[in-house]
Design an enzyme around this catalytic site. Structure first.
Site, mmCIF file in Angstrom:
data_model
loop_
_atom_site.group_PDB
_atom_site.id
_atom_site.type_symbol
_atom_site.label_atom_id
_atom_site.label_comp_id
_atom_site.label_asym_id
_atom_site.label_seq_id
_atom_site.Cartn_x
_atom_site.Cartn_y
_atom_site.Cartn_z
ATOM 1 N N ARG A 69 -9.200 3.546 -2.338
ATOM 2 C CA ARG A 69 -8.159 2.684 -1.763
ATOM 3 C C ARG A 69 -7.275 3.485 -0.801
ATOM 4 O O ARG A 69 -6.835 2.985 0.238
ATOM 5 C CB ARG A 69 -7.339 2.131 -2.941
ATOM 6 C CG ARG A 69 -6.323 1.089 -2.569
ATOM 7 C CD ARG A 69 -6.966 -0.255 -2.341
ATOM 8 N NE ARG A 69 -5.965 -1.199 -1.899
ATOM 9 C CZ ARG A 69 -6.015 -2.502 -2.094
ATOM 10 N NH1 ARG A 69 -7.039 -3.036 -2.720
ATOM 11 N NH2 ARG A 69 -5.066 -3.288 -1.647
ATOM 12 N N ASN A 103 6.091 -9.228 5.912
ATOM 13 C CA ASN A 103 5.064 -10.077 5.303
ATOM 14 C C ASN A 103 5.649 -11.452 5.080
ATOM 15 O O ASN A 103 6.829 -11.587 4.732
ATOM 16 C CB ASN A 103 4.642 -9.474 3.960
ATOM 17 C CG ASN A 103 3.439 -10.186 3.339
ATOM 18 O OD1 ASN A 103 2.727 -10.947 4.012
ATOM 19 N ND2 ASN A 103 3.206 -9.933 2.062
ATOM 20 N N HIS A 150 5.425 -14.882 2.829
ATOM 21 C CA HIS A 150 4.929 -15.279 1.510
ATOM 22 C C HIS A 150 5.291 -16.748 1.271
ATOM 23 O O HIS A 150 6.439 -17.152 1.523
ATOM 24 C CB HIS A 150 5.577 -14.386 0.434
ATOM 25 C CG HIS A 150 5.148 -14.754 -0.945
ATOM 26 N ND1 HIS A 150 3.837 -14.634 -1.355
ATOM 27 C CD2 HIS A 150 5.832 -15.254 -2.005
ATOM 28 C CE1 HIS A 150 3.747 -15.050 -2.606
ATOM 29 N NE2 HIS A 150 4.924 -15.437 -3.028
ATOM 30 N N ASP A 166 7.749 -3.440 0.954
ATOM 31 C CA ASP A 166 7.941 -2.185 0.222
ATOM 32 C C ASP A 166 6.736 -2.005 -0.694
ATOM 33 O O ASP A 166 5.731 -2.684 -0.542
ATOM 34 C CB ASP A 166 9.295 -2.170 -0.519
ATOM 35 C CG ASP A 166 9.358 -3.191 -1.644
ATOM 36 O OD1 ASP A 166 8.315 -3.812 -1.969
ATOM 37 O OD2 ASP A 166 10.450 -3.367 -2.217
#
Ligand code: GAR
Length: 211
Positions: A70, A112, A114, A146
């Protein structure tokens, strides 16, 4: 008055890309003050990439499964985004968590969107979780990313009613109409004015200069 050079947006997507499309459309107006310089994805064959290609915007795909770890994926994604020298990185329906290498490279510059009112209903099924809980209003949140899951400082929120007849799809579609407006409005302000992040508080406008 827009800045001489429009802010450079890199947008990451995983699906339909309707939020991306709203940004591409907004960037068609020079007064918006931004342009989408690249679109990245974590998977092939999605409408979000097709939207970018139709608009003549460079694309790249970095799939987690192609990398040994990852962390390696995160590093490669970081370098791929950095190559386009973004002022703002927009995660618009990007269904992967970016890692610490990515966030350190673009401090306070990754946002982002959401489909819920954070801190309620984090994760990948915000509309379904809101419906199951029985809330009467939900909405969408734009936040500075974050290391947590939908926990970052909040840039903007929009409230959307839940109707008695809603199923998950109907609710998510209503959220997305409001979400796209919020995203376009907020990213435009970030491009033109900047943002200042102080702890959990975010405001539009550049940080005050020390005199
Ligand atoms: C949007 O509603 C976005 O908030 C959501 O996916 C949708 C993407 O729509 N993201 C998440 O749920 C991330 N936790 P789009 O591909 O049509 O822009």
């Amino acid at each position: 008055m827009p800045a001489a050079d429009p802010a450079r947006l890199v947008v990451l997507v995983s699906g339909a890309g309707t939020n991306l499309q709203a940004l591409i459309d907004a960037c068609g107006d020079p007064a918006y003050g931004a342009r989408v310089v690249a679109v990245g994805a974590d998977r092939d064959d999605i409408e979000g990439l097709a939207r970018a290609e139709r608009a003549g915007i460079p694309t790249f795909v970095r799939k987690v499964g192609q990398f040994s770890s990852r962390e390696h994926w995160d590093l490669t994604l970081t370098e791929s985004v950095a190559a386009f020298d973004p002022d703002v990185v927009v995660l618009a329906g990007f269904m992967k968590l970016v890692g610490s290498t990515f966030l350190r490279r673009f401090p306070d510059r990754v946002v982002n969107t959401h489909p819920a009112l954070c801190p309620a209903f984090p994760g990948t099924s915000g509309p379904a979780d809101a419906l199951a809980y029985g809330v009467k209003v939900t909405g969408a949140t734009l936040f500075v990313v974050d290391e947590g899951v939908d926990t970052g400082p909040i840039v903007a929120q929009v409230v959307v009613p839940v109707e008695d007849t809603d199923d998950v799809e109907a609710l998510h579609e209503r959220i997305k109409v409001a979400e796209r407006r919020m995203l376009v409005d907020s990213v435009g302000r970030m491009a033109r004015e900047g943002i200042t992040v102080s702890g959990r508080r975010v405001r539009f406008g550049a940080p005050a200069r020390a005199t």
